[in-house]
Design an enzyme around this catalytic site. Sequence first.
Site, PDB file in Angstrom:
ATOM      1  N   TYR A   1       0.841  -1.207   0.000  1.00  0.00           N
ATOM      2  CA  TYR A   1       0.000   0.000   0.000  1.00  0.00           C
ATOM      3  C   TYR A   1       0.875   1.256   0.000  1.00  0.00           C
ATOM      4  O   TYR A   1       0.604   2.207  -0.742  1.00  0.00           O
ATOM      5  CB  TYR A   1      -0.923  -0.043   1.221  1.00  0.00           C
TER       6      TYR A   1
ATOM      7  N   LYS B   1       0.934   4.571  -2.629  1.00  0.00           N
ATOM      8  CA  LYS B   1       0.620   5.958  -2.260  1.00  0.00           C
ATOM      9  C   LYS B   1       1.832   6.872  -2.448  1.00  0.00           C
ATOM     10  O   LYS B   1       1.685   8.065  -2.687  1.00  0.00           O
ATOM     11  CB  LYS B   1       0.096   5.996  -0.819  1.00  0.00           C
TER      12      LYS B   1
END
Length: 264
Positions: A166, A170
Amino acid sequence: MGATQQPPTTINRVALVTGAAQGIGRATALRLAADGLDVAVADLPVKADALTKVAEEIRGLGCKALALIADVSKEDQVKAMVEATVSGLGRLDVMVANAGVAKAAAIGVMDAEMEDWEETWDVNIRGTILCYKYAARQMVKQNIRGRIIGASSICGLRGYAGMGGYCISKAAVRSLTQSMALELRQHGITVNAYAPGVIETNMTAMDVDKQHGPGFGVKSLLKVTEFRTGKPEDVANIVSFLASSDAHFVTGQTISVDDGVHFA
Ligand code: NAD
């Protein structure tokens, strides 16, 4: 750039918000409508009913709304989503590439299954690139001082153990935002991202939260339990500013909205 260079008041500005059926996307769509923009909201087919309700809420605020089904990881669907916004609402001034997933979060690199992580990257990286790309093309065509805004995260500002898949996605949004901001400066289009801390949405709802309050489970994973859990509206406030004419001098930034977890 400045307030005088926004469209005349007779022309309503138009925003497109992805992942808008719930959470941060929904709050952002409603906030932009409260700011007076007409808003197209987009999400996956499985969210069609919730999306229709968000569109109705926007109309209740006196603005035009359009509910669009689109998977942001699919190029033809993103292109069609932007085209449908323009044919339905007349133009595109603000793109909020909000849709994101956190699949196979809390998995360390040694245990990572690439297919799981790639699912997250397809939406968070590929989806954001596609939204930026087709929004930018449309804004350049319209010759307007557009606003492109993406969803990064505290996880895009530094790595967190067990959150690599993740975090990578990002950080990519932050990097893309910087490159795109430089490419679009000549057109007067700003490109920025928001980097929320832990926000109370479906994405952060875990069983452990039931005992300790919203967001506690994710904050424990990230070792940031001393910080407050935010509301989707806290993020929508920042998007509202970035979308406004007052933000014309801000570009390439990834703005923390996290109760102070990270300083720029
Ligand atoms: P959420 O899970 O509540 O909502 C995300 C929405 O995106 C859902 O409606 C979902 O259907 C939609 N979506 C997922 N995949 C899609 C696809 N391929 N195409 C179109 N839509 C798709 O999440 P949220 O908490 O509201 O998060 C919104 C954004 O903010 C995400 O990018 C997320 O990564 C980011 N973010 C959230 C937090 C948080 O604490 N909640 C923190 C930092 C960043």
